[in-house]
Design a protein around this motif. Structure first.
Motif, PDB file in Angstrom:
ATOM      1  N   GLY A  80       0.919  -1.341  -0.028  1.00  0.00           N
ATOM      2  CA  GLY A  80       0.072   0.102   0.141  1.00  0.00           C
ATOM      3  C   GLY A  80       0.813   1.250   0.029  1.00  0.00           C
ATOM      4  O   GLY A  80       0.352   2.205   0.295  1.00  0.00           O
ATOM      5  N   ARG A  81       2.018   1.261  -0.282  1.00  0.00           N
ATOM      6  CA  ARG A  81       2.849   2.274  -0.594  1.00  0.00           C
ATOM      7  C   ARG A  81       2.555   3.056  -1.642  1.00  0.00           C
ATOM      8  O   ARG A  81       1.996   2.556  -2.657  1.00  0.00           O
ATOM      9  N   ILE A  82       2.506   4.420  -1.736  1.00  0.00           N
ATOM     10  CA  ILE A  82       2.075   5.334  -2.754  1.00  0.00           C
ATOM     11  C   ILE A  82       3.029   6.341  -3.107  1.00  0.00           C
ATOM     12  O   ILE A  82       3.820   6.749  -2.572  1.00  0.00           O
ATOM     13  N   THR A  83       3.112   6.445  -4.532  1.00  0.00           N
ATOM     14  CA  THR A  83       4.284   7.087  -5.225  1.00  0.00           C
ATOM     15  C   THR A  83       3.426   7.787  -6.352  1.00  0.00           C
ATOM     16  O   THR A  83       2.730   7.274  -7.100  1.00  0.00           O
ATOM     17  N   ASP A  84       3.559   9.291  -6.526  1.00  0.00           N
ATOM     18  CA  ASP A  84       3.169   9.984  -7.609  1.00  0.00           C
ATOM     19  C   ASP A  84       4.330  10.316  -8.579  1.00  0.00           C
ATOM     20  O   ASP A  84       5.272  10.976  -8.128  1.00  0.00           O
ATOM     21  N   LEU A  85       4.456  10.126  -9.717  1.00  0.00           N
ATOM     22  CA  LEU A  85       5.502  10.471 -10.626  1.00  0.00           C
ATOM     23  C   LEU A  85       4.763  11.381 -11.768  1.00  0.00           C
ATOM     24  O   LEU A  85       3.902  10.941 -12.220  1.00  0.00           O
ATOM     25  N   TYR A  86       5.461  12.519 -11.828  1.00  0.00           N
ATOM     26  CA  TYR A  86       4.940  13.629 -13.016  1.00  0.00           C
ATOM     27  C   TYR A  86       5.771  13.688 -14.101  1.00  0.00           C
ATOM     28  O   TYR A  86       6.918  13.259 -14.210  1.00  0.00           O
ATOM     29  N   PHE A  87       4.980  13.515 -15.000  1.00  0.00           N
ATOM     30  CA  PHE A  87       5.582  13.762 -16.521  1.00  0.00           C
ATOM     31  C   PHE A  87       5.227  14.801 -17.302  1.00  0.00           C
ATOM     32  O   PHE A  87       3.974  15.470 -17.000  1.00  0.00           O
ATOM     33  N   THR A  88       6.088  15.513 -18.163  1.00  0.00           N
ATOM     34  CA  THR A  88       5.605  16.625 -19.212  1.00  0.00           C
ATOM     35  C   THR A  88       5.997  16.060 -20.654  1.00  0.00           C
ATOM     36  O   THR A  88       6.892  15.486 -21.188  1.00  0.00           O
ATOM     37  N   ARG A  89       4.831  16.484 -21.367  1.00  0.00           N
ATOM     38  CA  ARG A  89       5.066  16.205 -22.744  1.00  0.00           C
ATOM     39  C   ARG A  89       5.909  17.099 -23.575  1.00  0.00           C
ATOM     40  O   ARG A  89       5.857  18.346 -23.410  1.00  0.00           O
ATOM     41  N   THR A  90       6.796  16.674 -24.307  1.00  0.00           N
ATOM     42  CA  THR A  90       7.605  17.353 -25.202  1.00  0.00           C
ATOM     43  C   THR A  90       7.523  16.834 -26.645  1.00  0.00           C
ATOM     44  O   THR A  90       6.936  15.819 -26.866  1.00  0.00           O
ATOM     45  N   ALA A  91       7.605  17.826 -27.483  1.00  0.00           N
ATOM     46  CA  ALA A  91       7.445  17.672 -28.908  1.00  0.00           C
ATOM     47  C   ALA A  91       8.961  17.622 -29.468  1.00  0.00           C
ATOM     48  O   ALA A  91       9.659  18.249 -29.302  1.00  0.00           O
ATOM     49  N   SER A  92       8.893  16.785 -30.595  1.00  0.00           N
ATOM     50  CA  SER A  92      10.279  16.542 -31.263  1.00  0.00           C
ATOM     51  C   SER A  92      10.123  17.538 -32.474  1.00  0.00           C
ATOM     52  O   SER A  92       9.206  18.049 -32.724  1.00  0.00           O
ATOM     53  N   THR A  93      11.361  17.647 -33.053  1.00  0.00           N
ATOM     54  CA  THR A  93      11.288  18.552 -34.327  1.00  0.00           C
ATOM     55  C   THR A  93      10.296  17.878 -35.606  1.00  0.00           C
ATOM     56  O   THR A  93       9.902  18.475 -36.571  1.00  0.00           O
ATOM     57  N   LYS A  94      10.197  16.709 -35.266  1.00  0.00           N
ATOM     58  CA  LYS A  94       9.530  15.694 -36.588  1.00  0.00           C
ATOM     59  C   LYS A  94       7.897  15.605 -35.870  1.00  0.00           C
ATOM     60  O   LYS A  94       7.243  14.895 -36.739  1.00  0.00           O
TER      61      LYS A  94
END
Length: 134
Positions: free
Chosen positions: A109-123
């Motif tokens: 029952g351990r809880i972890t939140d991981l955050y992500f950001t969307r990045t765009a490539s040149t293509k």
């Protein structure tokens, strides 16, 4: 209803269903799938040390002998969901997990939140980049 602590893998499905009910899906299926895979791998790397080199921006200096907090054999992700983080191009992977630490103490029952950001490539393709934990 959540299973009692210590239920083991038998309770994981109930935890997954509770997460999905409490936090309805709000991302495209492909994004959710990619975020869940990355979130699981990132948590595993953080807890066990295995795979930290994949994310040098999250684990700077990871090759310097930092002992993992949890054994790979005694680590399990019980449930996970990926959802929007309320801001454009941001997402959070919410994970519930279990493990035995170096001292031999087991806890689920351990809880972890991981955050992500969307990045765009040149293509024009985009990817999700984990944000360093603060």
């Amino acid at each position: 209803m959540l299973p009692p602590r210590g239920e083991g893998a038998a309770g994981d499905r109930a935890i997954q269903q509770a997460l999905e009910t409490a936090w309805p899906a709000d991302l495209p299926v492909g994004d959710e799938r990619r975020l869940l895979a990355a979130g699981r791998a990132l948590l595993r790397a953080d807890a066990t040390g295995v795979g930290r080199g994949r994310w040098p921006e999250v684990f700077p200096g990871s090759g310097q002998g930092l002992a993992p907090a949890f054994s790979t054999a005694r680590f399990r992700i019980q449930a996970a969901v990926a959802r929007r983080d309320g801001r454009p191009g941001r997402a959070v992977v919410h994970l519930v997990w279990a493990g035995t630490d170096r001292g031999g103490t087991y806890s689920d029952g351990r809880i972890t939140d991981l955050y992500f950001t969307r990045t765009a490539s040149t293509k024009g393709a985009s990817s999700w980049v984990p944000q360093p934990r603060t």
